[in-house]
Write a protein that holds these residues in place. Structure first.
Motif, PDB file in Angstrom:
ATOM      1  N   VAL A  22      10.329 -51.165 -13.949  1.00 51.23           N
ATOM      2  CA  VAL A  22      10.707 -51.739 -15.367  1.00 51.23           C
ATOM      3  C   VAL A  22       9.348 -52.315 -15.952  1.00 51.23           C
ATOM      4  O   VAL A  22       9.159 -52.091 -17.038  1.00 51.23           O
ATOM      5  N   GLN A  23       8.502 -52.994 -15.222  1.00 50.51           N
ATOM      6  CA  GLN A  23       7.371 -53.600 -15.627  1.00 50.51           C
ATOM      7  C   GLN A  23       6.330 -52.550 -15.918  1.00 50.51           C
ATOM      8  O   GLN A  23       5.658 -52.698 -16.567  1.00 50.51           O
ATOM      9  N   ALA A  24       6.660 -51.463 -15.214  1.00 52.30           N
ATOM     10  CA  ALA A  24       5.637 -50.260 -15.513  1.00 52.30           C
ATOM     11  C   ALA A  24       5.738 -49.649 -16.855  1.00 52.30           C
ATOM     12  O   ALA A  24       5.033 -48.978 -17.397  1.00 52.30           O
ATOM     13  N   VAL A  25       6.985 -49.862 -17.462  1.00 47.22           N
ATOM     14  CA  VAL A  25       7.134 -48.865 -18.612  1.00 47.22           C
ATOM     15  C   VAL A  25       7.324 -50.023 -19.747  1.00 47.22           C
ATOM     16  O   VAL A  25       7.466 -51.162 -19.421  1.00 47.22           O
ATOM     17  N   ARG A  26       7.458 -49.353 -21.043  1.00 49.04           N
ATOM     18  CA  ARG A  26       7.422 -50.284 -22.171  1.00 49.04           C
ATOM     19  C   ARG A  26       8.903 -50.809 -22.368  1.00 49.04           C
ATOM     20  O   ARG A  26       9.885 -50.494 -21.929  1.00 49.04           O
ATOM     21  N   ILE A  27       8.815 -51.823 -23.072  1.00 47.69           N
ATOM     22  CA  ILE A  27      10.457 -52.791 -23.163  1.00 47.69           C
ATOM     23  C   ILE A  27      11.230 -51.842 -23.833  1.00 47.69           C
ATOM     24  O   ILE A  27      12.426 -52.012 -23.629  1.00 47.69           O
ATOM     25  N   GLU A  28      10.639 -50.864 -24.788  1.00 50.23           N
ATOM     26  CA  GLU A  28      11.533 -50.440 -25.900  1.00 50.23           C
ATOM     27  C   GLU A  28      12.190 -49.158 -24.927  1.00 50.23           C
ATOM     28  O   GLU A  28      13.441 -48.793 -25.068  1.00 50.23           O
ATOM     29  N   THR A  29      11.322 -48.791 -23.986  1.00 45.44           N
ATOM     30  CA  THR A  29      11.994 -47.823 -22.888  1.00 45.44           C
ATOM     31  C   THR A  29      13.121 -48.519 -22.106  1.00 45.44           C
ATOM     32  O   THR A  29      14.091 -47.773 -21.769  1.00 45.44           O
ATOM     33  N   CYS A  34      18.799 -49.369 -20.564  1.00 41.59           N
ATOM     34  CA  CYS A  34      19.825 -50.396 -20.687  1.00 41.59           C
ATOM     35  C   CYS A  34      21.148 -49.715 -21.269  1.00 41.59           C
ATOM     36  O   CYS A  34      22.157 -49.950 -20.911  1.00 41.59           O
ATOM     37  N   ARG A  35      20.845 -49.088 -22.364  1.00 45.50           N
ATOM     38  CA  ARG A  35      22.286 -48.502 -22.877  1.00 45.50           C
ATOM     39  C   ARG A  35      22.862 -47.501 -21.905  1.00 45.50           C
ATOM     40  O   ARG A  35      24.119 -47.568 -21.894  1.00 45.50           O
ATOM     41  N   TRP A  36      22.089 -46.503 -21.277  1.00 42.98           N
ATOM     42  CA  TRP A  36      22.612 -45.786 -20.547  1.00 42.98           C
ATOM     43  C   TRP A  36      23.160 -46.218 -19.259  1.00 42.98           C
ATOM     44  O   TRP A  36      24.458 -45.982 -18.950  1.00 42.98           O
ATOM     45  N   MET A  37      22.630 -47.368 -18.823  1.00 43.72           N
ATOM     46  CA  MET A  37      23.196 -47.954 -17.766  1.00 43.72           C
ATOM     47  C   MET A  37      24.400 -48.826 -18.038  1.00 43.72           C
ATOM     48  O   MET A  37      25.454 -48.961 -17.344  1.00 43.72           O
ATOM     49  N   THR A  38      24.553 -49.215 -19.347  1.00 45.58           N
ATOM     50  CA  THR A  38      26.042 -49.924 -19.920  1.00 45.58           C
ATOM     51  C   THR A  38      27.008 -48.849 -19.731  1.00 45.58           C
ATOM     52  O   THR A  38      28.120 -49.282 -19.497  1.00 45.58           O
ATOM     53  N   THR A  81      19.519 -56.071 -20.426  1.00 45.66           N
ATOM     54  CA  THR A  81      18.269 -56.308 -21.408  1.00 45.66           C
ATOM     55  C   THR A  81      17.862 -57.471 -20.889  1.00 45.66           C
ATOM     56  O   THR A  81      16.675 -57.669 -20.856  1.00 45.66           O
ATOM     57  N   MET A  82      18.567 -58.613 -20.442  1.00 47.05           N
ATOM     58  CA  MET A  82      17.969 -59.889 -20.253  1.00 47.05           C
ATOM     59  C   MET A  82      17.034 -59.616 -18.796  1.00 47.05           C
ATOM     60  O   MET A  82      15.907 -60.448 -18.846  1.00 47.05           O
ATOM     61  N   ILE A  83      17.730 -58.972 -17.976  1.00 46.45           N
ATOM     62  CA  ILE A  83      16.899 -58.678 -16.602  1.00 46.45           C
ATOM     63  C   ILE A  83      15.401 -57.738 -16.993  1.00 46.45           C
ATOM     64  O   ILE A  83      14.221 -58.458 -16.674  1.00 46.45           O
ATOM     65  N   ALA A  84      15.432 -57.027 -18.056  1.00 47.71           N
ATOM     66  CA  ALA A  84      14.170 -56.321 -18.604  1.00 47.71           C
ATOM     67  C   ALA A  84      13.333 -57.333 -18.808  1.00 47.71           C
ATOM     68  O   ALA A  84      12.056 -57.124 -18.863  1.00 47.71           O
ATOM     69  N   GLU A  85      13.728 -58.054 -19.805  1.00 51.15           N
ATOM     70  CA  GLU A  85      12.984 -59.310 -20.695  1.00 51.15           C
ATOM     71  C   GLU A  85      12.395 -60.086 -19.642  1.00 51.15           C
ATOM     72  O   GLU A  85      11.298 -60.561 -19.538  1.00 51.15           O
TER      73      GLU A  85
END
Length: 219
Positions: A22-29, A34-38, A81-85
């Protein structure tokens, strides 16, 4: 149901790998993922779907099934999304650029209250991205002591505490920290509490949307 203790370290390693990716990719990615995981968690696996729907129906009985399902999907989207942030925050948010990412409502009043030379108690909840609140208090130069629940997995608990204590936020365990919390207040410190944590059988029971809920007596 708790997992066997033998799985604690493999689970910790899996979480570390996921966080690293998650840290290696852009937050937009990450948001796209997250949409797919949802969709996967809510519509395919249906994890906690019935529990979430029952709670929403209890709180908002006027909503249709479709409206409740929409809220359920947005709950998963928010959580992921919160986890990614959280994973991105320590590397992106600093004292020089935090205004680009964070808006503090009534900032002057908040900072003024936090800098008072007296004991301070902050009460918040698992609302929004609550993890960034501790990070931001440190960036603003305000040290806090936050009461949190200890995770069952010791390796994950140590990992989460290391993140939470990056910027002068110190963690007190929910169980057995009453003396430490009292010391913080006696020394004019700032104690942060999550008001919606379950307090167990010995808590103060109140009516919450027609159901009994156990709240901490200290609050």
């Amino acid at each position: 149901m708790s997992l066997p203790r033998a799985l604690d370290y493999p689970l910790y390693l899996l979480v570390r790998v996921i966080i690293a990716v998650v840290q290696a990719v852009r937050i937009e990615t990450c948001i796209t993922w997250c949409r797919w995981m949802t969709w996967l968690m809510y519509d395919v696996v249906k994890m906690r779907r019935q529990l979430v729907d029952d709670n929403i129906a209890q709180a908002f009985p006027e909503l249709s099934l479709a409206e409740r399902q929409d809220i359920g999907r947005r709950m998963w989207m928010h959580l992921l999304t919160m986890i990614a942030e959280i994973a991105h925050a320590p590397r992106k948010i600093h004292s020089t650029n935090w205004r680009k990412y964070v808006h503090i409502h009534r900032k002057r009043e908040l900072v003024t209250a936090m800098l008072l030379n007296r004991p301070r108690v902050l009460v918040t909840a698992h609302f929004g991205n609550f993890e960034l609140a501790g990070l931001m208090s440190g960036i603003l130069g305000i040290s806090t002591f936050t009461v949190t629940r200890t995770l069952d997995n010791k390796y994950l608990d140590d990992f989460v505490i290391r993140f939470r204590e990056l910027n002068w936020q110190f963690i007190l365990p929910k169980m057995g920290s009453a003396i430490d919390a009292d010391t913080v207040l006696k020394n004019n410190g700032a104690l942060a509490l999550l008001g919606d944590q379950h307090a167990g059988d010995k808590g103060c029971w109140v009516d919450f949307f027609g159901r009994p809920a156990s709240c901490h007596k200290a609050l």
